[in-house]
Design a protein around this motif. Sequence first.
Motif, short mmCIF file in Angstrom:
data_model
loop_
_atom_site.label_atom_id
_atom_site.label_comp_id
_atom_site.label_asym_id
_atom_site.label_seq_id
_atom_site.Cartn_x
_atom_site.Cartn_y
_atom_site.Cartn_z
N ILE A 95 28.62 48.07 144.08
CA ILE A 95 28.93 47.12 143.52
C ILE A 95 28.68 47.35 141.87
CG2 ILE A 95 28.83 44.58 142.87
CD1 ILE A 95 27.37 44.56 145.85
N ILE A 96 29.76 47.13 141.03
CA ILE A 96 29.86 47.56 139.68
C ILE A 96 30.10 46.27 138.99
CG2 ILE A 96 30.62 48.86 137.82
CD1 ILE A 96 31.76 50.84 139.92
N GLY A 97 29.07 46.15 137.94
CA GLY A 97 29.16 44.69 137.13
C GLY A 97 29.58 44.98 135.62
N THR A 98 30.49 44.52 134.94
CA THR A 98 31.12 44.69 133.71
C THR A 98 31.13 43.30 132.76
OG1 THR A 98 33.17 44.99 134.13
CG2 THR A 98 31.98 46.99 134.28
N MET A 99 31.26 43.27 131.64
CA MET A 99 31.28 42.46 130.69
C MET A 99 32.69 42.37 130.35
SD MET A 99 30.25 39.54 129.14
CE MET A 99 28.46 39.45 128.90
N GLY A 100 33.59 41.30 130.06
CA GLY A 100 34.99 41.52 129.52
C GLY A 100 34.86 41.99 128.08
N TYR A 101 35.78 42.94 127.86
CA TYR A 101 35.87 43.57 126.45
C TYR A 101 36.15 42.55 125.53
CZ TYR A 101 37.16 47.07 122.63
OH TYR A 101 37.04 47.86 121.69
N GLY A 102 35.48 42.56 124.14
CA GLY A 102 35.83 41.49 123.17
C GLY A 102 35.18 40.40 123.29
N LEU A 103 34.44 40.03 124.51
CA LEU A 103 33.89 38.67 124.59
C LEU A 103 32.61 38.44 123.51
CD1 LEU A 103 34.00 38.05 128.39
CD2 LEU A 103 35.49 37.37 126.66
N GLU A 104 32.30 39.58 122.77
CA GLU A 104 31.33 39.33 121.69
C GLU A 104 31.57 37.93 121.06
OE1 GLU A 104 31.26 43.83 122.13
OE2 GLU A 104 32.69 42.07 122.10
N TYR A 105 32.88 37.65 120.56
CA TYR A 105 32.99 36.66 119.87
C TYR A 105 32.87 35.46 120.59
CZ TYR A 105 35.90 34.13 116.53
OH TYR A 105 36.42 33.07 115.56
N SER A 106 32.92 35.26 121.69
CA SER A 106 32.55 34.03 122.34
C SER A 106 31.06 33.75 122.38
CB SER A 106 33.12 34.07 123.86
OG SER A 106 32.37 34.91 124.74
N ILE A 107 30.07 34.56 122.03
CA ILE A 107 28.81 34.31 121.87
C ILE A 107 28.36 34.13 120.27
CG2 ILE A 107 26.52 35.37 122.22
CD1 ILE A 107 28.13 37.23 124.42
N ALA A 108 27.38 33.33 120.35
CA ALA A 108 26.99 33.09 118.97
C ALA A 108 26.26 34.16 118.32
CB ALA A 108 25.70 31.85 119.12
N THR A 109 26.73 34.17 116.87
CA THR A 109 26.50 35.55 116.23
C THR A 109 24.95 35.87 116.30
OG1 THR A 109 28.17 35.06 114.63
CG2 THR A 109 26.70 36.62 114.27
N SER A 110 24.15 34.78 116.06
CA SER A 110 22.52 35.29 116.25
C SER A 110 22.28 35.86 117.51
CB SER A 110 21.82 33.84 115.86
OG SER A 110 21.96 33.11 116.82
N LYS A 111 22.84 35.61 118.67
CA LYS A 111 22.56 36.01 120.06
C LYS A 111 23.21 37.36 120.30
CE LYS A 111 20.36 32.19 120.66
NZ LYS A 111 18.88 32.03 120.28
N ILE A 112 24.24 37.69 119.64
CA ILE A 112 24.92 38.95 120.04
C ILE A 112 25.20 40.00 119.09
CG2 ILE A 112 27.27 38.13 119.03
CD1 ILE A 112 26.53 40.14 122.40
#
Length: 510
Positions: free
Chosen positions: A204-221
């Motif tokens: 089982i491989i888990g990944t995050m969607g590419y480019g989803l940094e933008y959907s996270i508050a800047t201070s958290k990412i």
Amino acid sequence: MKKLLVFTLLFITSLSLVACDTTPEKLTVDCEIYPTHVDCLEDDPIIDDPIVDPVDEFDPADIGFLDIYYINDFHGAILEDSPDEIGFANIANLLITQKELYPENTIILAGGDILQGSALSNYYSGLSTITLMNEMYFDAFTVGNHEFDWGIDVVTNYFDGNADNGEADFPLLGANIFYKGTTTIPDNIDPYVIIERGDVKIGIIGTMGYGLEYSIATSKIEDYEFALPVPIISDIVYEMRTELDVDIVLVASHDSGNSLNSQLAALTGDYKVNAIFNGHSHSTYAETNLGLPVVQSGGYGEYVGHVRFEFTNNELSTYSAENLSYYTSELLRSPNDLVKELIEHYQLETDPIFNVALITTGEYFTQTDLSEWIARMMRISTGADIGFQNGGGTRTSISSDTVVTLAVLYQVWPFDNVVKTVNLTGAEIKSLMGGLIYDTEITEFDDDTIYKVATNDYTFDKTTNPFIYGDNPFNTGIILRDLAETELEMQSLVYDYFYYDNAIITTEEE
């Protein structure tokens, strides 16, 4: 948190509520509902004709089939809100029943954005949801963008092996989540997990969607980044198949799947993926047209995804995919008693905080209505000329005749966004008015005039917006949800109902 700790918690709670009896009540199985449970059989368990929903009858001693159950974008929707939000106790009834009937044939996965989004989950920083997932036999949990909302360390602490701060019984996955500028995965996140069911090894491989940094508050990412997932997945699959003897490969990616799915479906041979589980977009589909099962199961516990693989001589022969709902699965229409009891404990502990009535709505509020209203609240409370709210920061509508509580406000504004102000030119303000929801009493902004602007920190901190480049930036520290709560408390003293056009009572803080 381990099951022993959970039962101890329930025992201690029962003593404090009932008093006197120091003998813990033995948990029993309702044998009319689960006649084939081991506690209901006089001899060794032999399941001749089990009542199983929604799978067909198979001999659980053989790995003739494999069932994968899946949720994504659950957002802490622990309570049963409607047939469209099934609630965790009912979901647990399906998952626990299937797992205990067929332990060697069942896998249970979560595809990200599971913890953040409701009062009952947020109050415990997601630990209440993790504890319930432990009871439900989850096998893996892929990181979603909203797992970063409190800071990713808050979530990864539940996977650090330290039971003192609460602990998940399953791994947290994110193969393409790296510290910025490196290929180092943060502590307590794994790229994959391999589990065995009978003679079958499942990767089982888990990944995050590419480019989803933008959907996270800047201070958290700002310290992290998400790499292109397909090359990483390909490398892992090859290793699994050529070195680790994996038979079936599942990818759970917090990604809408628009381009990812076709790329993964095209992989063959030692790179082949057998099923894809998506998330993030809250879409609902269960398809096999790409030559493998592809599933996304809505959001907020609307559906439980189900993929079945069938084997002949331990070789994969057929597969199917579906989304189960309140309407299609009998097991999703009634709760698991243990999980229900745990939820009731959390409710008892938090009711004095979250379920005190503030005011009753006199009309239906759309998400846009509520976004405009909170923009107005930001504008007036800060003395700004205009207030901006991003549409995604307001998560749901409110029906007419709803008794508004803090729990309801958590559903509408679940994120701990705070109000910030700054001075911008009229030209800069006009550049924002087409993409954000706003409230102002100014009919025309002059390009060269300076105006005071208020918005939430998520929107403010985005480098693509002009806020961070303006003059006199100020963080009020006021959480949007708290601003709404205080205003509605005051409105209840003046108005019989909450209407969109009620005059705002809150004034600018000096």
